[in-house]
Enzyme design. Structure first.
Site, PDB file in Angstrom:
ATOM      1  N   ASP A  12       0.824  -1.463  -0.023  1.00 57.48           N
ATOM      2  CA  ASP A  12       0.115  -0.353  -0.515  1.00 57.48           C
ATOM      3  C   ASP A  12       0.963   1.041  -0.541  1.00 57.48           C
ATOM      4  OD1 ASP A  12      -2.335  -2.166   0.319  1.00 57.48           O
ATOM      5  OD2 ASP A  12      -2.830  -1.439   1.847  1.00 57.48           O
ATOM      6  N   GLY A 242     -12.562  -2.541   7.205  1.00 56.66           N
ATOM      7  CA  GLY A 242     -13.625  -4.011   6.443  1.00 56.66           C
ATOM      8  C   GLY A 242     -12.867  -5.327   6.991  1.00 56.66           C
ATOM      9  N   ASP A 243     -11.447  -4.750   6.625  1.00 56.48           N
ATOM     10  CA  ASP A 243     -10.878  -6.236   6.482  1.00 56.48           C
ATOM     11  C   ASP A 243     -10.833  -6.754   8.053  1.00 56.48           C
ATOM     12  OD1 ASP A 243     -10.747  -6.365   3.815  1.00 56.48           O
ATOM     13  OD2 ASP A 243      -8.950  -4.721   4.152  1.00 56.48           O
TER      14      ASP A 243
HETATM   15  O1  RIB Z   1      -9.039  -2.995   2.298  1.00 64.39           O
HETATM   16  C1  RIB Z   1      -8.027  -2.070   2.058  1.00 64.39           C
HETATM   17  C2  RIB Z   1      -6.844  -2.675   1.057  1.00 64.39           C
HETATM   18  O2  RIB Z   1      -7.772  -2.926   0.441  1.00 64.39           O
HETATM   19  C3  RIB Z   1      -5.407  -2.116   1.196  1.00 64.39           C
HETATM   20  O3  RIB Z   1      -4.569  -2.853   2.072  1.00 64.39           O
HETATM   21  C4  RIB Z   1      -5.453  -1.947   0.146  1.00 64.39           C
HETATM   22  O4  RIB Z   1      -4.045  -3.282  -0.674  1.00 64.39           O
HETATM   23  C5  RIB Z   1      -6.659  -2.985  -1.133  1.00 64.39           C
HETATM   24  O5  RIB Z   1      -6.426  -3.783  -1.426  1.00 64.39           O
END
Ligand code: RIB
Length: 295
Positions: A12, A242-243
């Site tokens: 990122d 969200g992750d």
């Molecule tokens: O959800 C966030 C992620 O979305 C980031 O880390 C970026 O790499 C994209 O995939």
């Protein structure tokens, strides 16, 4: 309990700006950082921090970032034995602009495009040892469909986080165990005209719609709409929230907690993750989340 992620790994490029620029506009930035990300990798890190046994299936390039990204996953106690290094290809990259407590993301898939059906077939015997498989939309759609079919035929639970947004076929919706779009992704899947409640009642105990700072919502077996509010927090960076939510939900539901318990837990984990800069930096360990669950 083994959880596998078949997904993306990105570096990122996080740019902090006074605000997110409008179309055609230039705004001033104040900082730039290169940090590990990718929705697949982020969800794997979220689960591993919470103590889950996580295997990763994905690809990185043979560039300098590839090494950093692999090292990062290894340091998080994620099994990287099945990750493939693609020659003459760049690792996935995401350009993220952070401003006004929100972000915009552009992803260049690079090696993530090589997470193909062929690659999964090579790894199939290992993958079939999973109790839950977690997927996102940052690898080829053909692979996502293949993994969903494979898991369905072998009674393995699947969580699909349909981000970034793509239209998802009904057959896929029927076969996954959990589907976790945000409001925008849900509208793309079910159509602008369908209300959130109507969407949720189509897939009780399966469809979870995330609402950002308003928490998450699902319909139970009686078709009652259950809203789990988010924990209030001081936001530094929402990237990866969200992750974190998806990873935390996957861990808690795998531990046998019910939907409400797992979603409240995921809300807390996601809120904690926003208190630090970067997608993975603020992802909490189990004790940090439990402090707030008890409250
Ligand atoms: O959800 C966030 C992620 O979305 C980031 O880390 C970026 O790499 C994209 O995939």
């Amino acid at each position: 309990m083994k959880i596998s992620v078949v997904g993306s790994i990105n570096i990122d490029m996080d740019i902090v700006a006074e605000r997110i620029p409008l179309k055609g506009e230039t705004v001033k930035g104040s900082d730039i950082k290169y940090i590990p990300g990718g929705k697949g990798a982020n969800q794997a890190v979220s689960m591993a921090r919470l103590g889950a046994d996580v295997d990763f299936y994905g690809c990185v390039g043979d560039d300098a970032y590839g090494k950093i990204l692999l090292e990062n996953l290894k340091n998080e106690n994620i099994n990287i034995d099945n990750i493939k290094i693609i020659e003459n290809e760049n690792s996935g990259m995401a350009i993220i602009t952070i401003g006004e407590n929100d972000n915009t993301i552009v992803v260049i898939p690079g090696a993530n495009n090589y997470v193909s059906k062929k690659y999964v077939k090579e790894k199939e015997l290992e993958l079939l040892k999973s109790d839950l498989v977690v997927l996102q939309n940052e690898i080829p759609m053909e692979t996502i469909k293949y993994v969903i079919d494979l898991c369905y035929d072998n009674n393995i639970a699947v969580l699909l986080n349909p981000a970034p947004a793509f239209k998802v076929e009904k057959e896929i919706l029927d076969k996954v165990t959990y589907l976790t779009p945000n409001e925008h992704e849900a509208k793309l899947i079910f159509g602008e005209k369908t209300s959130i409640d109507e969407m949720l009642r189509l897939y009780p105990n399966k469809l979870i719609i995330t609402l950002g700072s308003r928490g998450a919502v699902f319909a139970n077996e009686k078709l009652e709409i259950i809203n789990l509010p988010a924990r209030k927090t001081k936001v530094v960076d929402t990237t990866g929230a969200g992750d974190t939510f998806n990873g935390a939900f996957a861990v808690r539901i795998s531990q046998g907690y019910n939907m409400e318990e797992a979603l409240s837990f995921a809300n807390i984990a996601a809120s904690l993750s926003t208190e630090k800069f970067g997608a993975q930096t603020g992802m909490p360990v189990m004790d940090e989340v439990l402090k707030f669950v008890e409250k």
